[in-house]
Design a protein around this motif. Sequence first.
Motif, PDB file in Angstrom:
ATOM      1  N   TYR A 123     -11.086  -3.605  -3.786  1.00  0.00           N
ATOM      2  CA  TYR A 123     -11.646  -3.354  -2.460  1.00  0.00           C
ATOM      3  C   TYR A 123     -13.170  -3.287  -2.469  1.00  0.00           C
ATOM      4  CZ  TYR A 123     -12.878  -1.067   1.875  1.00  0.00           C
ATOM      5  OH  TYR A 123     -13.475  -0.765   3.062  1.00  0.00           O
TER       6      TYR A 123
ATOM      7  N   GLY B  17      -5.421  -1.624  -1.886  1.00  0.00           N
ATOM      8  CA  GLY B  17      -5.877  -0.384  -2.511  1.00  0.00           C
ATOM      9  C   GLY B  17      -6.509   0.560  -1.506  1.00  0.00           C
TER      10      GLY B  17
ATOM     11  N   LEU C 265       2.584   1.615  -3.485  1.00  0.00           N
ATOM     12  CA  LEU C 265       1.661   2.117  -4.504  1.00  0.00           C
ATOM     13  C   LEU C 265       1.387   3.601  -4.287  1.00  0.00           C
ATOM     14  CD1 LEU C 265      -1.053  -0.690  -4.802  1.00  0.00           C
ATOM     15  CD2 LEU C 265       0.849  -0.219  -6.328  1.00  0.00           C
TER      16      LEU C 265
ATOM     17  N   ARG D 254      -5.183   4.750  -9.874  1.00  0.00           N
ATOM     18  CA  ARG D 254      -5.760   4.702  -8.532  1.00  0.00           C
ATOM     19  C   ARG D 254      -7.043   3.873  -8.537  1.00  0.00           C
ATOM     20  NH1 ARG D 254      -7.201  10.418  -6.489  1.00  0.00           N
ATOM     21  NH2 ARG D 254      -8.978   9.924  -7.788  1.00  0.00           N
TER      22      ARG D 254
ATOM     23  N   PHE E 130      -6.238   0.137  -8.730  1.00  0.00           N
ATOM     24  CA  PHE E 130      -5.737  -0.455  -7.483  1.00  0.00           C
ATOM     25  C   PHE E 130      -6.822  -0.528  -6.416  1.00  0.00           C
ATOM     26  CE2 PHE E 130      -1.481   1.501  -8.843  1.00  0.00           C
ATOM     27  CZ  PHE E 130      -1.203   0.395  -9.617  1.00  0.00           C
ATOM     28  N   TYR E 131      -7.743   0.425  -6.470  1.00  0.00           N
ATOM     29  CA  TYR E 131      -8.780   0.487  -5.436  1.00  0.00           C
ATOM     30  C   TYR E 131      -9.930  -0.475  -5.738  1.00  0.00           C
ATOM     31  CZ  TYR E 131     -12.016   2.678  -2.129  1.00  0.00           C
ATOM     32  OH  TYR E 131     -12.886   2.911  -1.099  1.00  0.00           O
TER      33      TYR E 131
ATOM     34  N   ALA F  50       0.836  -1.199   0.000  1.00  0.00           N
ATOM     35  CA  ALA F  50       0.000   0.000   0.000  1.00  0.00           C
ATOM     36  C   ALA F  50       0.872   1.250   0.000  1.00  0.00           C
ATOM     37  CB  ALA F  50      -0.930   0.003   1.208  1.00  0.00           C
TER      38      ALA F  50
ATOM     39  N   MET G  82      -3.456  -6.377 -10.935  1.00  0.00           N
ATOM     40  CA  MET G  82      -4.607  -6.160 -10.060  1.00  0.00           C
ATOM     41  C   MET G  82      -5.918  -6.503 -10.763  1.00  0.00           C
ATOM     42  SD  MET G  82      -3.625  -5.137  -7.096  1.00  0.00           S
ATOM     43  CE  MET G  82      -4.805  -4.166  -6.199  1.00  0.00           C
TER      44      MET G  82
END
Lengths: 305, 275
Positions: A124, A182, A102, A117, A120-121, A99, B23
């Motif tokens: 979640y 993320g 990143l 962003r 990566f998020y 985390a 990811m």
Amino acid sequence: MGSGKKSFLTSGQKRKIRNNMTGYAFILPNLIGYTVFVFIPVVFSFVLSVMSWDGSQRPMQFVGLENFADIFGDRIFRGALLHTISYALMTVLPTLVLALLLAVLLNSKLRWVAIFRTAFYFPYIASIVAVGAVWNMLFQPDMGPINEILRFLGMENPPRWVVDKDWAMVSVSIVSIWKYMGYYMIVYLAALQGISNSLYEAASIDGAKGWQKLWYITVPMLTPTTFFVLIMLTIQCFKVFDLVYVMTGGGPGNATKTLVNYIYEKAFTSWEFGPASAAAIILFAIVLVITLIQFRGEKKWSKDL
Amino acid sequence: MRTKRKAVKIILYVLLTCLAVIMLVPFYWMVISSLKLNKDVFSIPMKWWPETLHPENYSVIWKKLPLVTFFLNTLKLTVCTTVIQLCTSCFAAYGFTKCRFKGRDTIFLMYVTTIAVPWQVYMVPQFILVSKMGLNDSHIGLILMQAFSAFGVFLIRQFYISIPDELCEAARIDGLNEFGIFRKIVFPLGKPAMATLTIFTFTNVWNDFMGPLIYLKTKELKTVQLGIRMFISQYGADYAWIMAASVCSLIPIVIVFLSCQRFFVEGVAASGIKG
């Protein structure tokens, strides 16, 4: 003030009563709900932990600390405690480091930062059921893509992931890291934006290189955030349930059964509310200790500033 | 110097792109598998792009699974919980910040203390209580048990504190009563905090699994998450169908996320920094 009206009885006392009434009126809707659905159950869970009860019409019986003795004598409970701790050990640090990494990468002045962003998020906010289903297939030992890639890379006997008792928890941990980093990245990003630019400028004048600035300014300035993330992550790991439930169901054997899985099964499949509540109190004690550590840490840092 | 900086930038882009791809690969695999035949999902060698697409998987699961009912149930739970939580939290936050009354700080301290107690600690007695009320296996029980949160009160309160008391004072002199001040001044100013709480509650309730798992037993009452889970245990080997169902379950939250991204990010920052 008396809202402009003049009454014969206007006195400090009367206003006080009215102020009290208004105040209560505002908090009452929430307070009633909160009392019934949270306060009372919290107190009740302590009561239940020293009782023997199966939820039927038969009255509860006081058994003292017998429930605690029972669960600590239970191999499955001790296993669950151990699995939860090992899960936390495997998950917390990698999530934190990734985390932070990143966040530092995304904090540089780049175009399309928002797109990265979001990427990566995204894990979640995806639901655990869907995510668990897809990772279970990715981890499929004989034909799954992950092992196919590993074999392609020359590994002859890749791990059997969720069906191997030694690797099942590792698999859950990998998915957890992937899913939650993320979120903590965003927490770090917010903290990074709070670091004053003048620090970096001063360092540049003194001839500091990029990585030196990272190591001597960014990392120390982020210490309170790192501490906070560490605490949050640890607590989150001790509460893990869904991911384990959908990926392995606690198996193979009991290899991935965690504390909350144990509470759930004791309460809702074998209807032993006493031992379930005793296990819940153990969970509470663990979280309480972590929270107290957090309070001490926060005091320390607020003094330093 | 300039070329070096450019090189660093390119490396950064490559690195970030690789990470983003890693990811998102599971999601790509989910979508692509949902368009294959069940037997082709695990083909060796693995196919990253199938020759023929089978979108009919989606109509198959649509028939096998009462997805509409599940969606409506989840929507109902999410909206009701969020609305109750927002209203009561705003009211309580106003009481805790702008009104003076006996026991205010004691009651607030009780709220703050219980924030630290995880739901998993008291879920069992809570379930017993809700069952005794006769609300087990009903939406009302599930809504009520998660509609009142200390976190919500805390979040909104932090925001209301920053609204100057002089503003309320001035309104009081102008003859507004407390409810009027709340409705006309404090409530509209608190919108950013409400947006944060809305997004937070919405995603939590939408994705919640353990709550519905404990409370809902009747098939017609189940949520999307429970429904998909049920489907997975029934059709364990029909991989493409499972993936299609998973994709369906993700679509609504993706739409909400992409359209309100700003609030998601601000929400994490707001709830994260304070702790």
